[in-house]
Design a protein around this motif. Sequence first.
Motif, short mmCIF file in Angstrom:
data_model
loop_
_atom_site.label_atom_id
_atom_site.label_comp_id
_atom_site.label_asym_id
_atom_site.label_seq_id
_atom_site.Cartn_x
_atom_site.Cartn_y
_atom_site.Cartn_z
N LEU A 184 36.18 50.42 39.38
CA LEU A 184 36.67 50.54 40.76
C LEU A 184 35.68 51.27 41.65
N PRO A 219 38.73 41.62 47.41
CA PRO A 219 39.78 42.62 47.21
C PRO A 219 40.39 42.58 45.81
N PHE A 265 35.71 56.89 38.10
CA PHE A 265 35.68 56.32 39.44
C PHE A 265 34.72 57.10 40.33
N LEU A 266 34.76 58.42 40.22
CA LEU A 266 33.91 59.26 41.06
C LEU A 266 32.45 59.25 40.58
N GLY A 310 38.21 52.91 35.22
CA GLY A 310 37.88 53.77 36.35
C GLY A 310 36.58 53.36 37.01
N ILE A 350 35.92 45.66 49.52
CA ILE A 350 37.32 45.41 49.85
C ILE A 350 37.51 44.18 50.72
N THR A 351 36.60 43.97 51.64
CA THR A 351 36.78 42.79 52.50
C THR A 351 36.32 41.51 51.81
N ALA A 362 39.44 45.06 43.21
CA ALA A 362 40.01 46.40 43.28
C ALA A 362 41.41 46.43 42.70
N VAL A 363 42.01 45.26 42.50
CA VAL A 363 43.40 45.23 42.07
C VAL A 363 43.53 45.32 40.55
N GLY A 408 42.93 48.82 38.45
CA GLY A 408 43.92 49.83 38.81
C GLY A 408 45.30 49.48 38.30
N LEU A 409 45.62 48.19 38.36
CA LEU A 409 46.92 47.73 37.87
C LEU A 409 47.04 48.04 36.38
N ALA A 458 34.39 49.12 44.22
CA ALA A 458 35.41 48.25 44.83
C ALA A 458 35.60 48.55 46.32
N GLN A 459 35.39 49.82 46.69
CA GLN A 459 35.66 50.18 48.09
C GLN A 459 34.73 49.44 49.06
#
Lengths: 316, 319
Positions: free
Chosen positions: B269, B280, B253-254, B266, B276-277, B283-284, B287-288, B272-273
């Motif tokens: 995402l 979204p 992710f990083l 990872g 987000i708008t 991003a789900v 991670g789920l 994903a930030q």
Amino acid sequence: MLQFSLKRLFQSILVLIVMSFLLFVLIGLMPGDPIDNMFEGNPSLTPELMARMRELYGFDQPLSLRYWHWFSAAVQGDLGYSTMYFRPVMAVLAPAVLQTAKLLGLTLLFSVPLALLLGSLAARRPNGVLDSAIGIFSFAAISLPNFWVSLLFIILFSVTLGWLPASGVPMSNDASFLEEAQHLVLPVAVLVMFHVGPLIRYVRAAMIETLSADFVRTARAKGLDERAVIVRHALRNALIPMVTVLALSFGHLFSGALVIETIFGMLGMGKMIFDAIANTDFNLALIGLLLAITVVLVSNLVADLCYALLDPRITL
Amino acid sequence: MTDVSGHQEFPRMPLPAAQSIWQLRFDKFRSHRLATLSLAFMALLIVFCLLAWPLSLYLDIDPNKTNLLYRFQGPSSQHLLGTDDLGRDVLIRLMYGGQVSLAVGVFTTFLMSIIGIAIGVSAGFIGGRVDGFLMRVTDVLVALPLIPLLIVLGSLDLTKLGMSNDQAAAPWFIFLRIVIIISLVDWTTMARIARAGTIQMRDRDYVRAAQISGAGRLYNVFIHVLPNISTPIIVAATLTIGRVILLESTLSFLGFGIVPPTPTWGNMLTNAQQLITSAPLLAVYPGLLIFATVMAVNFIGDGVRYAFDPRAEAEGKQD
């Protein structure tokens, strides 16, 4: 006691020196070198000029000699410049330390009481309904990727509901206390979730053990009510080893802070280290990492000493 | 008449059929309901991830091919979960990403166990100064913040060590690299467990007897110590897989773990930030899947612990 403290202090300093050498070597292996960074800022530099500058700054010297130069300067308080911020490393790091201290302090303020509460509740009836529920909660908290929880919280509370800001710090410098607190809610909430999972399991195990001890039976037998038994007798004893567990969790907590500061755009130690590595700001990365390691070592040292102070049965 | 010798004939009780230790453990594991459910979930998840290749053939989709005309498509018969910010199929990338994440979890746990066992058994078996030194190193490493260290290790430029550019950028090498760096910093739990077990075994009579008969240290370690400490090690290894998957996904992710175009949960995402708008849901899903997988692996670990340790009580067990 004094001998023990001095010995541990000496060991910690030794660890710090070894780590500084290891990190010095590793950071030297990151892509490019500071001269390459200068070239990015000024593409008209000729290869001859760059070679000359490498010589001037000592990049042609052997690694051990370079480390020695860095080390003797660092010990005298000269930590060098950050190439990303064009300021002395210390001037960059000081506000970052404050920011991270705020974040971690608030997290501990919530996660420790929460862990004590849930852990003791679970320990009252092992394998009961409440214990199972709390067990599943702590399992979930351990299994949740903290960066994903941050994203979900931002989607839910900032984008959809619009209750809280999506960044960890206010835009303006002269924000009110309330405004600053609002910005801290989401990052602290995520970090508490991240920190509390293993703590709950620990408190529960310690409490189950303590509750079966003789002095707890005595306390019950002399007619104390359940709350006094749990809070005054059992919890106080279970708390002592908790100091060590908390100190050991500090490194873990700092890892979490790095991720959360990066997502919420908070210029703390974690994000500083992350940015410094991503932008090959070698000096800042090295000092930032060493500072984080120092904090962890000191907290472990303090925890060991506290342990002896809190528990009269232990002599060092 | 009573028998003077005191011997009395008891009605013969039918003996239960002999059960192997593995049968007993399996039965105990099955009584741990959450662990059993998790095992079923993991089996389904593995099938799901392995379906990536056939599905991409069937739908004729290249999961790494970007197509900017098809960004943020909703679910359709072609793209069952829609497309991402670069027009790639989300479902198939999730399946491939799962293969990578699970493989990292298993391989890293394997390598890490070897490192941890080697260090722990050496410390426990040799004892003395070696033990003191190795355990001090372990104590220090346990306390250090892993993510910053992993970021440093993940950002190293291996061409500076004489590796060619192509080699260092090859997908298999990036995979191997993440397996190695996580193993290098996270072997501490395994080492402690191996050491504790070894110390218990070291002074047993049969180990002494073997030593007196002239058995070497290595013989003793492999014949007497390792088989006897395998139980706690298997339990610890199961619980490690979940932690490794979390570490890998955080690093990816990083941007310091497995890098695109190879998908992992990872790195799916990472962007994903910013979205987000607009999207979204992107991003789900990943991670789920990370959450569900790590949770399932941890429950299985708890079940294994419960099944292997006669005294253990189950943490997440529900009756």
